[in-house]
Design an enzyme around this catalytic site. Structure first.
Site: not given
Length: 329
Positions: A29, A109-110, A134, A218, A267
Site C-alpha cells: 500500500q 505487507s499487502l 482487510r 502494523h 501481520q
C-alpha cells in the site's frame, strides 16, 4: 534487526531479473496511483483476463478504477488494497506467461497476499476477498481510533525504538516498518507519534515525514479487528507454497500454508521486517530483484539496503515492456 537464516532456493543465480536467481518483490500500500493499470489493459491479454475475473469476484469495477479512478477513490483503503493486489497479479501473470521464474517471492505487507497467490498458497478469489476485507477493517479502525504514521529517516532502528519507548506515556506508538537501515516507520496515536518523532529528531534523525495514510497500520491498535479477520482467514483454503516465499513478519521462509495463514493474522499488528527479507534473500542464490506491481518504492528500498545490486521495476510501460521482451523467446 536480524533473523535466522533460511534457504530460499537450491538453484544458481540466473540472468538479471529473468531467471532463477531473482527475488520477485510485490508492491504494498502506498504504491497506487491513478491510471496504474491502463497500460496493462491496453496491451496485454493476460491482464485483461485477470481484471475481468477480479471485477467478477469483487462485484466492483476494479478495472475501471485502476484506469480512470481518481486519486481520492484509490485512496480508500477498501479500494486501494484489492486494486494494488490485482495490478500486481496482472503483471505477475503476463511475466509468468513469458517465462519469468524467480527463485523466491516476498511482499511488503499487502504485497504478501500477491506473493502467496503467485506461490499457489492462495487462489485469486481468496486473495482478493481477504484484501478487500482487510482494507475495510483497517478503514474502520481509522474512523473509530484515528491515528498516524511517520517515516523516520537517517536514524538507526534501535534509536527509533528508544524514541517510541520514551513516548509511551503519551499513547501507543510502535515501529510499523523496518524499511531500510536508516528508514523506520512508526505508527500509533497521533499525539504519541508526534512525540516520538520529535525525540527521534533530537536523537539525530535527518527528518520525520508524516505519511498520508488513513489508519495506524502494523501496531497494537489493529487488535480491534483481529478477531473478525482471523475468522475470515480460517474460512479460506491455504495450500503449501510451491515457490519459496519470505515472510514480511519474520524475514524468514514460509514453510506451509498453515504457517502462511497464521502470519497473515500476525501481520495486522506486527511490524514489516523488510530489511530482514532482503538480507535473507541476499544470503542465498538471489542476485537480482524485480518489483512486481505499481510504483518503484521497493526498488529504492532494495538499492539503499543492499547497495549495487541488479534491480528492475515493472510499474510503467517502458520498464515492463523491456523485461517482458527480454523474457520472450
Amino acid at each position: 534487526m536480524t533473523s535466522r537464516t533460511s534457504s530460499v532456493s537450491s538453484g544458481s543465480p540466473g540472468s538479471p531479473g529473468t531467471q532463477s536467481g531473482c527475488l520477485a518483490m510485490f508492491a504494498g500500500q502506498g504504491s497506487q496511483r491513478p491510471g496504474m493499470a491502463g497500460h496493462l489493459l491496453d496491451t496485454y491479454p493476460a491482464a485483461r483476463r485477470l481484471f475481468a475475473r477480479a471485477d467478477e469476484i469483487l462485484g466492483l469495477p476494479l478495472s475501471r478504477i485502476c484506469v480512470t479512478g481518481s486519486k481520492e477513490e484509490l485512496a480508500r483503503t477498501e479500494i486501494t488494497q484489492p486494486a494494488i493486489a490485482a495490478t500486481s497479479l496482472a503483471v505477475w501473470d503476463l511475466l509468468s506467461e513469458a517465462g519469468y521464474r524467480p527463485a523466491a517471492a516476498a511482499g511488503h505487507s499487502l504485497g504478501e497476499y500477491a506473493a502467496l497467490t503467485a506461490a499457489g498458497t492462495l487462489s485469486l478469489e481468496s486473495a482478493l476477498e481477504l484484501v478487500r476485507l482487510r482494507g475495510r477493517l483497517m478503514g474502520e479502525v481509522a474512523r473509530e481510533s484515528p491515528g498516524a504514521m511517520a517515516a523516520v529517516v537517517g536514524l538507526p532502528a534501535d534509536k527509533v525504538l528508544a524514541a517510541c519507548a520514551g513516548a509511551e506515556g503519551v499513547g501507543v506508538v510502535q515501529v510499523a516498518n523496518y524499511n531500510e537501515p536508516l528508514q523506520t516507520v512508526i505508527s500509533g496515536h497521533a499525539r504519541a507519534v508526534g512525540e516520538a518523532g520529535r525525540a527521534a529528531l533530537d536523537a539525530g534523525a535527518e527528518r520525520v515525514v508524516t505519511l498520508d495514510v488513513g489508519a495506524p497500520f502494523h501496531c497494537s491498535l489493529m487488535q480491534a479487528v483481529e478477531e473478525e479477520f482471523t475468522r475470515a482467514l480460517a474460512a479460506q483454503p491455504f495450500a503449501d507454497p510451491v515457490l519459496p516465499v519470505i515472510s514480511s513478519v519474520t524475514g524468514t521462509r514460509i514453510r506451509s500454508g498453515e504457517e502462511a495463514r497464521e502470519l497473515l493474522r500476525r501481520q495486522l499488528t506486527q511490524p514489516v521486517r523488510w530489511v530482514d527479507v532482503l538480507h535473507t534473500a541476499a544470503r542465498h542464490p538471489v542476485s537480482a530483484y524485480t518489483e512486481i506491481g505499481p510504483g518503484r518504492v521497493l526498488s529504492g528500498l532494495a538499492r539503499r539496503t543492499l547497495g549495487d545490486v541488479d534491480i528492475r521495476s515493472t510499474g510503467d510501460p517502458r520498464r515492463l515492456k523491456a523485461l517482458h521482451d527480454a523474457l520472450a523467446p
